[in-house]
Enzyme design. Structure first.
Site, PDB file in Angstrom:
ATOM      1  N   ASP A 134       0.849  -1.192   0.000  1.00 54.32           N
ATOM      2  CA  ASP A 134       0.000   0.000   0.000  1.00 54.32           C
ATOM      3  C   ASP A 134       0.886   1.244   0.000  1.00 54.32           C
ATOM      4  OD1 ASP A 134      -2.455  -1.247   0.061  1.00 54.32           O
ATOM      5  OD2 ASP A 134      -2.779  -0.995   2.201  1.00 54.32           O
ATOM      6  N   MET A 135       0.366   2.358  -0.555  1.00 53.54           N
ATOM      7  CA  MET A 135       1.142   3.603  -0.517  1.00 53.54           C
ATOM      8  C   MET A 135       0.520   4.534   0.511  1.00 53.54           C
ATOM      9  SD  MET A 135       3.846   4.930  -1.656  1.00 53.54           S
ATOM     10  CE  MET A 135       4.398   4.387  -3.279  1.00 53.54           C
ATOM     11  N   ARG A 184      -0.982  -0.822  -8.803  1.00 51.52           N
ATOM     12  CA  ARG A 184      -2.318  -0.300  -8.477  1.00 51.52           C
ATOM     13  C   ARG A 184      -2.290   1.218  -8.640  1.00 51.52           C
ATOM     14  NH1 ARG A 184      -3.674  -0.905  -2.445  1.00 51.52           N
ATOM     15  NH2 ARG A 184      -3.884  -3.106  -2.960  1.00 51.52           N
ATOM     16  N   THR A 226     -10.540   2.362  -8.287  1.00 50.30           N
ATOM     17  CA  THR A 226     -11.404   3.537  -8.207  1.00 50.30           C
ATOM     18  C   THR A 226     -12.865   3.099  -8.222  1.00 50.30           C
ATOM     19  OG1 THR A 226     -11.997   5.661  -9.206  1.00 50.30           O
ATOM     20  CG2 THR A 226     -11.407   3.897 -10.735  1.00 50.30           C
TER      21      THR A 226
HETATM   22  P1  FDA Z   1     -13.779   9.556  -5.330  1.00 49.11           P
HETATM   23  O1  FDA Z   1     -13.706   9.342  -3.854  1.00 49.11           O
HETATM   24  O2  FDA Z   1     -13.318  10.859  -5.896  1.00 49.11           O
HETATM   25  O3  FDA Z   1     -15.256   9.259  -5.759  1.00 49.11           O
HETATM   26  C1  FDA Z   1     -15.628   9.477  -7.097  1.00 49.11           C
HETATM   27  C2  FDA Z   1     -17.016   8.951  -7.314  1.00 49.11           C
HETATM   28  O4  FDA Z   1     -17.046   7.540  -7.056  1.00 49.11           O
HETATM   29  C3  FDA Z   1     -18.083   9.537  -6.417  1.00 49.11           C
HETATM   30  O5  FDA Z   1     -18.525  10.773  -6.888  1.00 49.11           O
HETATM   31  C4  FDA Z   1     -19.140   8.443  -6.486  1.00 49.11           C
HETATM   32  O6  FDA Z   1     -19.842   8.553  -7.694  1.00 49.11           O
HETATM   33  C5  FDA Z   1     -18.310   7.192  -6.512  1.00 49.11           C
HETATM   34  N1  FDA Z   1     -18.131   6.706  -5.142  1.00 49.11           N
HETATM   35  C6  FDA Z   1     -17.052   6.883  -4.344  1.00 49.11           C
HETATM   36  N2  FDA Z   1     -17.252   6.315  -3.141  1.00 49.11           N
HETATM   37  C7  FDA Z   1     -18.499   5.792  -3.174  1.00 49.11           C
HETATM   38  C8  FDA Z   1     -19.305   5.098  -2.227  1.00 49.11           C
HETATM   39  N3  FDA Z   1     -18.871   4.858  -0.978  1.00 49.11           N
HETATM   40  N4  FDA Z   1     -20.526   4.688  -2.606  1.00 49.11           N
HETATM   41  C9  FDA Z   1     -20.988   4.934  -3.841  1.00 49.11           C
HETATM   42  N5  FDA Z   1     -20.277   5.628  -4.788  1.00 49.11           N
HETATM   43  C10 FDA Z   1     -19.059   6.040  -4.452  1.00 49.11           C
HETATM   44  N6  FDA Z   1      -5.236   5.213  -1.313  1.00 49.11           N
HETATM   45  C11 FDA Z   1      -3.940   5.420  -0.986  1.00 49.11           C
HETATM   46  O7  FDA Z   1      -3.543   6.559  -0.740  1.00 49.11           O
HETATM   47  N7  FDA Z   1      -3.067   4.363  -0.916  1.00 49.11           N
HETATM   48  C12 FDA Z   1      -3.451   3.090  -1.205  1.00 49.11           C
HETATM   49  O8  FDA Z   1      -2.633   2.169  -1.129  1.00 49.11           O
HETATM   50  C13 FDA Z   1      -4.798   2.870  -1.575  1.00 49.11           C
HETATM   51  N8  FDA Z   1      -5.259   1.631  -1.890  1.00 49.11           N
HETATM   52  C14 FDA Z   1      -6.540   1.484  -2.394  1.00 49.11           C
HETATM   53  C15 FDA Z   1      -6.966   0.240  -2.841  1.00 49.11           C
HETATM   54  C16 FDA Z   1      -8.219   0.116  -3.424  1.00 49.11           C
HETATM   55  C17 FDA Z   1      -8.644  -1.218  -3.950  1.00 49.11           C
HETATM   56  C18 FDA Z   1      -9.073   1.243  -3.541  1.00 49.11           C
HETATM   57  C19 FDA Z   1     -10.408   1.139  -4.200  1.00 49.11           C
HETATM   58  C20 FDA Z   1      -8.673   2.456  -3.059  1.00 49.11           C
HETATM   59  C21 FDA Z   1      -7.402   2.587  -2.466  1.00 49.11           C
HETATM   60  N9  FDA Z   1      -6.992   3.807  -1.975  1.00 49.11           N
HETATM   61  C22 FDA Z   1      -5.675   3.967  -1.615  1.00 49.11           C
HETATM   62  C23 FDA Z   1      -7.980   4.899  -1.756  1.00 49.11           C
HETATM   63  C24 FDA Z   1      -8.058   5.823  -2.942  1.00 49.11           C
HETATM   64  O9  FDA Z   1      -6.868   6.553  -3.071  1.00 49.11           O
HETATM   65  C25 FDA Z   1      -9.236   6.799  -2.782  1.00 49.11           C
HETATM   66  O10 FDA Z   1      -9.075   7.548  -1.619  1.00 49.11           O
HETATM   67  C26 FDA Z   1     -10.577   6.111  -2.733  1.00 49.11           C
HETATM   68  O11 FDA Z   1     -10.622   4.994  -3.562  1.00 49.11           O
HETATM   69  C27 FDA Z   1     -11.658   7.079  -3.215  1.00 49.11           C
HETATM   70  O12 FDA Z   1     -11.381   7.480  -4.533  1.00 49.11           O
HETATM   71  P2  FDA Z   1     -12.281   7.115  -5.818  1.00 49.11           P
HETATM   72  O13 FDA Z   1     -11.327   6.809  -6.929  1.00 49.11           O
HETATM   73  O14 FDA Z   1     -13.204   6.030  -5.498  1.00 49.11           O
HETATM   74  O15 FDA Z   1     -12.966   8.458  -6.168  1.00 49.11           O
END
Ligand code: FDA
Length: 308
Positions: A134-135, A184, A226
């Protein structure tokens, strides 16, 4: 930052709120939606269900910024037990582990963290599965990429994570888009200072697409983490444009977040890996998930206020 979001993140440090969240039925349900439980057995049960539904999994034993060597050792031991259990249950082909270097000693000593994650990788190899590092926040990026480089001499399958919110990420993507390299790509979960990060979410989203293009054009194995519907659409188009076939990349989402979308992508033949957190340290993780999503926040606050 949105004041409500700041309030929820601040609540992450409050013990009485933590106790209430764990006991009030409505908020307890939220915990169960996003966290697989406190024990290895809980986590393995959830993995079994996800695998039965066609998902792949990466497991995170919650905890970070560990400053006690004993706690770092307990974290390693938990990962070793988990890997054994995954192997024994026949789940290791579909379930790997994600490790934060700060959970295994990075705040104490970089060498200790590397030795500890080394032991986890050696166990993962025995169990025929993989590890992703993880980062964490930008102050740990160089140390994490150094550890990755070191580990990949022995285990080329160790996965990296890049965060599109950081200005440096496109350069890192070029370096990592090489054969066998599992990367990732996420937006980044940390509030980073202006000197190192894009100033707006929009800029970070554009940077996500640029980094995705670099990874898709390269020879590695991109893992798109994402939930963003717009990015998922763009990724689908970019994947086709680059002629990538399912199995040469994957989607990743968090446990409990957009399960319907996870099912849709799986039904379309995509490889979808669910990031499953578990462990006693679930509270801070839950607060971060709530802070990301206004609808969950409102539900959470209503449940807390109407607890009597
Ligand atoms: P964002 O949070 O901007 O959301 C965009 C859109 O996605 C929203 O407008 C909505 O439409 C939809 N959405 C988001 N959350 C939702 C919910 N709960 N319910 C319904 N719709 C939703 N970060 C990090 O710094 N280091 C790491 O190692 C990791 N590892 C990691 C692994 C995996 C598998 C995931 C999915 C995420 C991470 N992250 C992470 C976290 C990542 O950086 C980020 O903070 C979250 O995934 C939220 O970003 P989104 O890309 O989902 O978009």
């Amino acid at each position: 930052m949105n004041p409500l979001r700041s309030l929820i993140l601040a609540a992450g440090g409050n013990d009485s709120i933590r106790r209430a969240v764990a006991t009030i039925p409505a908020t307890r349900g939220l915990v169960e939606r996003f966290v697989a439980g406190e024990t290895v057995a809980d986590a393995v049960t959830v993995v079994g269900d996800l695998v039965d539904n066609g998902r792949y999994v990466t497991l995170d034993y919650l905890g970070e910024d560990v400053r006690d060597p004993g706690q770092a050792e307990r974290t390693v031991q938990t990962y070793l037990t988990l890997l054994d259990r995954l192997y024994d249950e026949g789940l290791a082909a579909r379930a790997e582990v994600s490790v934060k270097l700060s959970a295994v000693g990075l705040c104490l000593d970089e060498k200790l963290a590397l030795d500890n994650v080394w032991r986890i990788c050696a166990a993962a190899e025995q169990c025929a599965t993989t590890v992703t590092l993880d980062m964490e926040d930008h102050r740990t990026t160089d140390a994490t990429l150094r550890a990755l480089d070191e580990l990949r001499h022995t285990w080329p399958w160790v996965g990296a994570v890049l965060q599109s919110s950081l200005n440096r990420t496109e350069n890192d993507a070029v370096t990592l888009a090489v054969p066998d390299s599992r990367v990732r790509l996420c937006k980044g979960a940390y509030a980073e200072p202006r000197e190192v990060a894009w100033r707006s979410r929009h800029q970070a989203d554009l940077a996500y697409v640029r980094a995705a293009n670099i990874l898709l054009a390269g020879a590695g194995y991109p893992m798109f983490a994402t939930h963003d519907p717009r990015l998922i659409d763009i990724l689908g188009e970019r994947i086709r444009w680059h002629g990538r076939k399912p199995g040469s990349y994957e989607y990743q989402m968090l446990y409990g977040v957009r399960p319907g979308e996870q099912a849709r992508l799986t039904a379309e033949g995509e490889l979808v890996r669910v990031y499953v957190p578990f462990g006693e340290q679930w509270y801070g993780y839950l607060m971060r998930r709530l802070a990301e999503r206004p609808a969950n926040l409102a539900f959470f606050l209503r449940a807390l206020v109407s607890r009597s």
